[in-house]
Motif scaffolding. Structure first.
Motif, short mmCIF file in Angstrom:
data_model
loop_
_atom_site.label_atom_id
_atom_site.label_comp_id
_atom_site.label_asym_id
_atom_site.label_seq_id
_atom_site.Cartn_x
_atom_site.Cartn_y
_atom_site.Cartn_z
N UNK A 94 25.43 -63.76 56.01
CA UNK A 94 24.68 -63.92 55.13
C UNK A 94 23.32 -64.82 55.38
N UNK A 95 23.57 -65.29 56.91
CA UNK A 95 22.34 -66.38 57.25
C UNK A 95 21.86 -65.55 58.45
N UNK A 96 22.63 -65.18 59.56
CA UNK A 96 22.26 -64.85 60.87
C UNK A 96 22.87 -63.50 60.90
N UNK A 97 21.97 -62.32 61.24
CA UNK A 97 22.49 -60.95 61.51
C UNK A 97 23.07 -60.97 62.71
N UNK A 98 22.94 -61.69 63.79
CA UNK A 98 23.49 -61.57 65.08
C UNK A 98 24.72 -62.27 65.31
N UNK A 99 25.17 -63.05 64.31
CA UNK A 99 26.40 -63.51 64.29
C UNK A 99 27.50 -62.43 64.68
N UNK A 100 28.67 -62.89 65.06
CA UNK A 100 29.90 -61.97 65.11
C UNK A 100 30.25 -61.05 63.78
N UNK A 101 30.66 -59.93 63.94
CA UNK A 101 30.74 -59.20 62.31
C UNK A 101 31.86 -59.92 61.63
N UNK A 102 31.81 -59.79 60.55
CA UNK A 102 32.63 -60.37 59.47
C UNK A 102 34.04 -59.30 59.20
N UNK A 103 35.10 -59.68 59.70
CA UNK A 103 36.29 -58.63 59.80
C UNK A 103 36.86 -58.64 58.36
N UNK A 104 36.45 -59.47 57.49
CA UNK A 104 37.23 -59.33 55.97
C UNK A 104 36.32 -58.23 55.23
N UNK A 105 34.98 -57.94 55.84
CA UNK A 105 34.38 -56.61 55.05
C UNK A 105 35.45 -55.31 55.25
#
Length: 766
Positions: free
Chosen positions: A586-597
């Motif tokens: 939600x804040x940084x697009x280069x963060x590791x991806x969200x597996x909960x999605x």
């Protein structure tokens, strides 16, 4: 049916189901649901029993076994399956700042303050991208291309720079300062492209999995996790990725343009170059405003899945920044007779301004968080609502320390004597000097915690002896149990650790900024002697910090290589992301991806389709991080399906970790609402568990969710049932405890005394 969800680190379906013969019934190699081989067609047997009137088979779906049909959802490959997950270590600062977005205090009725909080975190994340790309420019452009390649002594020690080194008669074509800078700009531009690639690569693997379509529910007292669009942030990630990519490219363009423009303005160069420099400056300013506008314009849309992509913006913004960069490279590579590289590039003011902006953003973020916390105070919230600003500060500090330490390390490698080069920007040098003090603070904090843990362990020994009256005492056994309980309490000391680290970071950051501003000034008298002493200590700390960064880099490379080849090491790294990457980007697009999605829609689709097809009820059984996924999936169900689900959690960090650090989404009102909306809920925990704990719902919300703490170990000494010493299980093997089976049986009885009949298949038309 009982749907099992494992926790951090993962496991195998064979171990979850207690049977070596398992069959994947739905899913793929990344995440799937398994059953025992003999239970694959349990619903078919049950449906046939309905038509034949076999009541016994109706109660037991398989017709041959007691208890519900069990399924296992295996999701460990979402975080630790692929060897490229080791590259995610590069994204650690981005992951930390992304967590700050979700750590805001709960504030019902304050939508403007909530939006302002999210905006400040997004701006802080943007400055972090600019900082890391600017540090790459400092290393590639300033240290390598400008200073080392422009100095004969330094270039002579590094033969790979020979084609960039100017000679007495002018040197090769690439030896001109502007062309050297243009060539070196490829490195930070490639870093920006790598970050874009890592973010874009996970697009289809995670963010494209759409949640089930359903109507939004009013949630004045509940959690935002119940909103239909919570786990579908694809549009926001695409916008932020375009903005951050453009910001990185514009940073490289500014680093290339500034030295050439300064030379042209000072010497009164050709009118064409002067006009081009002003045009580039205007383009850079316009690009910066566009990027900031995109970041500020829009946050998350959670009321419904936002499936519309801003394709024109996503394409044009990075392409426009790339065009500005190419124009800057052409401008810098223009021939400028008499231009020589000397000193360091003008980066001190830029790094100082960037650090000051980060500090101001964090301070304002802290003020907003404090105001939100005062709206609805929660005594259990971590750091009284200031956890988000503290984590954002630590993310900026982590980026600054990495940037400064890397620049210092490269400078030492290029010129070990430090006599021929001026070194990196002053602020980066001072930031590298903060590494030893931070480590010293950590050592002192570790010592304090060790002393407290030892005291707690001695107190627990008395309690352990009192819990087993009449049994022979085993001092070693008593010490082991007491030590496990004392170590488990360290998790509750996390607010203290974060508070001390953030306070030390703030003080050391201010000291680094002050030291960078004071360097170069010449005080008089006693002030000169004091300044000389401080500078000597700082230089020693800088040298030590440089070597510590080098050691950390070697450790990083070693772990990365091991994780690439060793699946067990890859799983260990994956555990780090199981907590940090639960939340969407939600804040940084280069963060590791969200597996909960991916995981939450998987569970939701399975529960909704199974209950619709069979008319049955189920127990959702989650261990550790699996309990968080289970709760998130239960929130995503429709109210009618939610009332057919019982929740069994064990070793769960729902309140101990998520409720304290993410109160807006897992605070007492949210968990209480979940308790009211599902059929029933029971939670198991142990005092020796460092992760799981009680849910601590208020007493006025119906039957208590928390069971009494489970015994651990199951027997103190040797007994007829445990002739060998029982192990201290801590966070593992909850199903080995006899209480687990009894609690699950009571949940099934409360859910329904009998499993409902299979719904008849509709007759074909005609």
């Amino acid at each position: 049916m009982e749907l099992l969800v494992h926790g951090v680190g993962g496991t195998t379906p064979q171990k979850m189901l207690g049977d070596p013969r398992t069959v994947r019934i739905t899913g793929d190699d990344t995440a799937a649901i398994f059953r025992r081989a003999e239970d694959v067609h349990a619903e078919d047997v049950h449906a046939e029993a309905v038509h034949t009137g076999d009541v016994h088979a109706q109660i037991r779906p398989g017709g041959h076994r007691d208890g519900p049909v069990r399924e296992a959802y295996v999701w460990c490959n979402l975080t630790s399956g692929d060897s490229t997950r080791a590259l995610w270590l590069l994204l650690l600062p981005f992951m930390v700042v992304n967590l700050a977005h979700w750590m805001r205090p709960a504030a019902p009725g304050r939508p403007r303050a909530v939006r302002l909080y999210g905006l400040l975190v997004r701006l802080t994340a943007l400055t972090l991208t600019v900082l890391l790309v600017a540090a790459a420019c400092e290393v590639a452009l300033d240290l390598v291309a400008w200073q080392c390649a422009g100095t004969a002594a330094c270039a002579g020690r590094h033969s790979w720079l020979a084609f960039l080194t100017p000679g007495a008669t002018g040197g090769p074509w690439w030896s001109a300062p502007g062309r050297r800078l243009a060539l070196a700009a490829v490195a930070p531009a490639a870093l920006t492209a790598l970050l874009w690639y890592l973010s874009h690569r996970t697009w289809s693997a995670y963010e494209s999995h759409q949640p089930m379509a359903r109507d939004p529910e009013p949630d004045p007292d509940g959690s935002a996790l119940a909103r239909p669009g919570f786990w579908y942030g694809r549009r926001l990630v695409a916008r932020l990725r375009a903005a951050h990519t453009a910001a990185g490219l514009l940073t490289v363009a500014a680093a290339v343009t500034a030295p050439a423009a300064r030379f042209d303005h000072r010497t009164g160069g050709p009118a064409a170059l002067d006009a081009l420099s002003w045009a580039l400056t205007a383009a850079l300013g316009a690009g910066a405003l566009a990027v900031t506008g995109v970041v500020c314009r829009r946050g998350r849309s959670e009321r419904s899945p936002d499936r519309t992509l801003d394709r024109r913006l996503v394409r044009l913004l990075p392409l426009g920044a790339l065009a500005v960069l190419l124009l800057a490279l052409l401008y810098a590579g223009w021939s400028r007779p008499g231009w020589r590289s000397a000193g360091r590039l003008p980066g001190d003011a830029a790094f100082g301004t960037l650090m000051l902006v980060q500090g101001l953003l964090v301070v304002v973020l802290g003020a907003v968080a404090h105001r939100l916390y005062r709206r609805d105070p929660d005594p259990r919230a971590g750091m009284r609502g200031l956890g988000g600003p503290a984590v954002a500060l630590l993310a900026c500090a982590l980026g600054g320390v990495i940037s400064g330490g890397l620049a210092q390390r490269v400078a030492d490698w290029l010129d070990g004597t430090r006599a021929g080069l001026d070194g990196p920007a002053l602020l980066l040098t001072w930031q590298a000097s903060t590494i030893p003090p931070v480590l010293a603070v950590l050592l002192v904090l570790a010592a304090v915690l060790a002393v407290r843990t030892a005291r707690r362990s001695r107190a627990e020994r008395v309690r352990v002896r009192q819990e087993h009256p009449g049994e022979p005492e085993y001092p070693a056994r008593t010490r082991a149990i007491a030590h496990a309980r004392a170590m488990a309490t360290l998790t509750d000391r996390a607010p203290l650790v974060v508070t001390v680290l953030s306070a030390a970071t703030l003080l050391l950051g201010a000291a680094a900024l002050s030291g960078a501003l004071a360097t170069g000034r010449t005080p008089d008298g006693a002030a000169r002697r004091t300044f000389t002493a401080v500078q000597g200590v700082a230089e020693t700390s800088q040298a030590l910090g440089s070597w510590l960064v080098g050691l950390g880099f070697l450790t990083f490379v070693t772990w990365g290589r091991r994780a690439y080849k060793d699946a067990s090491a890859r799983r260990t790294i994956g555990i780090l992301w199981d907590v940090g990457t639960f939340w969407p980007r939600a804040a940084h697009p280069f963060a590791p991806p969200c597996y909960a999605e991916r995981a939450v829609p998987d569970l939701t689709w399975r529960m909704a389709t199974w209950t619709e097809r069979t008319g049955g009820r189920l127990v959702l059984s989650g261990h550790s991080q699996g309990s968080v996924l289970a709760a998130a999936a239960a929130w995503q169900l429709t109210p009618s399906v939610r009332r057919r689900v019982a929740l069994l959690t064990y070793g769960s960090p729902l309140e101990r970790l998520y409720g304290r650090w993410f109160p807006a989404h897992f605070g007492p009102p949210a968990l209480s609402a979940l308790h009211r909306e599902i059929a029933c809920w029971r939670n198991l925990y142990r005092r020796t568990d460092p992760i799981g704990g009680p849910v601590r719902l208020p007493d006025d919300h119906g039957p208590d969710v928390d069971h009494a703490p489970l015994k651990d170990p199951l027997a103190y000494g040797r007994t007829a049932e445990h002739p060998l010493p029982a192990p201290v299980l801590g966070h593992s093997d909850y199903q080995a405890d006899p209480v687990f089976a009894r609690v699950r049986g009571r949940l099934l009885a409360r859910l329904h005394p009998e499993l409902p009949a299979q719904r008849p298949e509709p007759e074909p038309p005609g």
